[in-house]
Design a protein around this motif. Structure first.
Motif, PDB file in Angstrom:
ATOM      1  N   TYR A  58       0.810  -1.224   0.000  1.00 29.74           N
ATOM      2  CA  TYR A  58       0.000   0.000   0.000  1.00 29.74           C
ATOM      3  C   TYR A  58       0.846   1.279   0.000  1.00 29.74           C
ATOM      4  O   TYR A  58       0.623   2.163  -0.838  1.00 29.74           O
ATOM      5  CB  TYR A  58      -0.965  -0.004   1.187  1.00 29.74           C
ATOM      6  CG  TYR A  58      -1.834   1.233   1.243  1.00 29.74           C
ATOM      7  CD1 TYR A  58      -2.995   1.330   0.487  1.00 29.74           C
ATOM      8  CD2 TYR A  58      -1.467   2.318   2.040  1.00 29.74           C
ATOM      9  CE1 TYR A  58      -3.778   2.479   0.531  1.00 29.74           C
ATOM     10  CE2 TYR A  58      -2.241   3.461   2.090  1.00 29.74           C
ATOM     11  CZ  TYR A  58      -3.389   3.536   1.326  1.00 29.74           C
ATOM     12  OH  TYR A  58      -4.157   4.680   1.351  1.00 29.74           O
ATOM     13  N   PRO A  59       1.838   1.415   0.909  1.00 36.27           N
ATOM     14  CA  PRO A  59       2.664   2.641   0.845  1.00 36.27           C
ATOM     15  C   PRO A  59       3.408   2.774  -0.475  1.00 36.27           C
ATOM     16  O   PRO A  59       3.547   3.887  -1.016  1.00 36.27           O
ATOM     17  CB  PRO A  59       3.640   2.466   2.017  1.00 36.27           C
ATOM     18  CG  PRO A  59       2.995   1.477   2.910  1.00 36.27           C
ATOM     19  CD  PRO A  59       2.221   0.560   2.021  1.00 36.27           C
ATOM     20  N   LEU A  60       3.880   1.644  -1.003  1.00 36.69           N
ATOM     21  CA  LEU A  60       4.607   1.678  -2.272  1.00 36.69           C
ATOM     22  C   LEU A  60       3.695   2.111  -3.412  1.00 36.69           C
ATOM     23  O   LEU A  60       4.068   2.952  -4.254  1.00 36.69           O
ATOM     24  CB  LEU A  60       5.206   0.302  -2.562  1.00 36.69           C
ATOM     25  CG  LEU A  60       5.993   0.147  -3.860  1.00 36.69           C
ATOM     26  CD1 LEU A  60       7.149   1.132  -3.918  1.00 36.69           C
ATOM     27  CD2 LEU A  60       6.505  -1.293  -3.997  1.00 36.69           C
ATOM     28  N   ALA A  61       2.483   1.558  -3.450  1.00 37.15           N
ATOM     29  CA  ALA A  61       1.535   1.922  -4.511  1.00 37.15           C
ATOM     30  C   ALA A  61       1.132   3.386  -4.403  1.00 37.15           C
ATOM     31  O   ALA A  61       1.003   4.084  -5.421  1.00 37.15           O
ATOM     32  CB  ALA A  61       0.303   1.021  -4.433  1.00 37.15           C
ATOM     33  N   TYR A  62       0.928   3.862  -3.180  1.00 33.20           N
ATOM     34  CA  TYR A  62       0.561   5.276  -3.003  1.00 33.20           C
ATOM     35  C   TYR A  62       1.702   6.193  -3.433  1.00 33.20           C
ATOM     36  O   TYR A  62       1.467   7.228  -4.082  1.00 33.20           O
ATOM     37  CB  TYR A  62       0.202   5.543  -1.547  1.00 33.20           C
ATOM     38  CG  TYR A  62      -0.224   6.969  -1.297  1.00 33.20           C
ATOM     39  CD1 TYR A  62      -1.508   7.403  -1.613  1.00 33.20           C
ATOM     40  CD2 TYR A  62       0.671   7.905  -0.757  1.00 33.20           C
ATOM     41  CE1 TYR A  62      -1.898   8.713  -1.404  1.00 33.20           C
ATOM     42  CE2 TYR A  62       0.286   9.217  -0.540  1.00 33.20           C
ATOM     43  CZ  TYR A  62      -0.999   9.617  -0.868  1.00 33.20           C
ATOM     44  OH  TYR A  62      -1.379  10.926  -0.672  1.00 33.20           O
ATOM     45  N   TYR A  63       2.930   5.819  -3.109  1.00 37.69           N
ATOM     46  CA  TYR A  63       4.086   6.616  -3.527  1.00 37.69           C
ATOM     47  C   TYR A  63       4.170   6.676  -5.051  1.00 37.69           C
ATOM     48  O   TYR A  63       4.390   7.755  -5.626  1.00 37.69           O
ATOM     49  CB  TYR A  63       5.359   6.010  -2.941  1.00 37.69           C
ATOM     50  CG  TYR A  63       6.623   6.624  -3.503  1.00 37.69           C
ATOM     51  CD1 TYR A  63       7.093   7.854  -3.049  1.00 37.69           C
ATOM     52  CD2 TYR A  63       7.346   5.961  -4.505  1.00 37.69           C
ATOM     53  CE1 TYR A  63       8.239   8.420  -3.576  1.00 37.69           C
ATOM     54  CE2 TYR A  63       8.501   6.520  -5.035  1.00 37.69           C
ATOM     55  CZ  TYR A  63       8.938   7.755  -4.567  1.00 37.69           C
ATOM     56  OH  TYR A  63      10.078   8.315  -5.108  1.00 37.69           O
ATOM     57  N   LEU A  64       3.997   5.543  -5.696  1.00 43.31           N
ATOM     58  CA  LEU A  64       4.086   5.506  -7.153  1.00 43.31           C
ATOM     59  C   LEU A  64       2.970   6.313  -7.807  1.00 43.31           C
ATOM     60  O   LEU A  64       3.184   6.967  -8.830  1.00 43.31           O
ATOM     61  CB  LEU A  64       4.022   4.057  -7.639  1.00 43.31           C
ATOM     62  CG  LEU A  64       5.211   3.164  -7.304  1.00 43.31           C
ATOM     63  CD1 LEU A  64       4.916   1.718  -7.687  1.00 43.31           C
ATOM     64  CD2 LEU A  64       6.472   3.652  -8.004  1.00 43.31           C
ATOM     65  N   ALA A  65       1.774   6.279  -7.199  1.00 43.77           N
ATOM     66  CA  ALA A  65       0.609   6.909  -7.825  1.00 43.77           C
ATOM     67  C   ALA A  65       0.516   8.399  -7.554  1.00 43.77           C
ATOM     68  O   ALA A  65       0.084   9.173  -8.430  1.00 43.77           O
ATOM     69  CB  ALA A  65      -0.670   6.214  -7.349  1.00 43.77           C
TER      70      ALA A  65
END
Length: 295
Positions: A94-101
């Protein structure tokens, strides 16, 4: 779907694509599953007895599982461990996806995605075996921890389920990151800025704005990760200890070592029912339908 294909490619091409998909679903999905159910409902007989009076449908193969305390405990342990793998993968992704998005620049996002994807160009067995080397009793991880003085003696990471959990989170992280990224990326950034302007902190913003919007992505990622974890064979076989057997290993033994395809089919069908039940539970929990997940 057919209407979209028809509007884009025309009726003949749309019918051809629909026909190919239909044939593929029948030959590769429906018929094998029906064959597995048929096998699971038939007793294990000698070749001469097949087709005879003893060759009829029975629930004996299913009763065998519930009468075998060891296999039943491994079945429930696989269920719990798969849920744990799914939860850990969600927490990491989740943190990784939010950072990417929402945070990373296009260049940073492209670089991160490339770094995530490149390891998956390698065969799953080799990737899993690399974790076996890293987590070994005399492996690099223990050597680093000993050198830094963080531990006094090497840790047996591969005893129990630790190695299996680490290997599975790593193996299936992309199946969680990409659905989350697609869901979060479609969120209007003005909603996040408005929440912050109104005094909402980061946790409240994510809880009230981001997570509700990303529910279809969370549901999709959880379903895919759970089904892959529950059906995994290579990771528990390579990273698991003798006391951390997975239910798929028992199914493998029935098919390829015990030679009892009927019993193996019953175990495999119960695992399929477990996965379908989990999928229905997640969809109900996140209040999403198949159409939401398909997006």
């Amino acid at each position: 779907m057919f209407r979209q294909l028809k509007a884009r490619f025309g009726a003949p091409v749309a019918m051809a694509i629909a026909g190919i998909l239909g044939i593929w679903l029948i030959l590769m999905v429906t018929l094998p599953q029906l064959q597995m159910i048929d096998y699971s409902l038939r007793p294990s007989l000698l070749p001469a007895e097949i087709g005879g009076p003893k060759d009829g449908w029975t629930l004996i193969n299913y009763v065998t599982l519930f009468n075998n305390d060891i296999h039943l405990s491994i079945f429930f342990k696989t269920l719990w461990s798969s849920v744990l793998v799914t939860s850990l993968t969600l927490l990491v992704s989740y943190p990784l996806a939010y950072y990417l998005a929402k945070i990373a620049t296009p260049g940073q996002a492209a670089l991160c995605l490339l770094l995530l994807i490149i390891p998956f160009w390698i065969n799953e067995i080799l990737r899993t075996f690399s974790w076996f080397i890293l987590l070994a009793f005399r492996g690099p991880l223990n050597e680093i921890l000993l050198t830094l003085g963080l531990i006094e003696r090497p840790i047996r990471f591969l005893n129990g389920d630790t190695g299996v959990l680490v290997g599975m989170v790593y193996a299936y992280i992309l199946f969680m990151v990409f659905p989350l990224y697609n869901a979060i990326e479609s969120l209007d950034g003005n909603q996040i800025r408005a929440a912050r302007d109104l005094g909402a902190g980061s946790l409240r913003t994510h809880w009230r704005i981001v997570i509700p919007h990303a529910k279809p992505g969370i549901a999709t990622g959880c379903i895919m990760t759970f089904m892959l974890a529950a059906g995994s064979y290579a990771v528990p076989a390579l990273l698991g200890s003798p006391g951390s057997r997975w239910f798929t290993q028992i199914i493998y033994n029935w098919f390829f070592e015990g030679g009892d395809w009927n019993q193996g089919a019953a175990y495999a069908f119960l695992l399929l029912i477990l996965c379908i039940g989990f999928m229905a539970l997640v969809m109900r929990l996140f209040k999403v339908g198949l159409a939401d997940i398909a997006k």
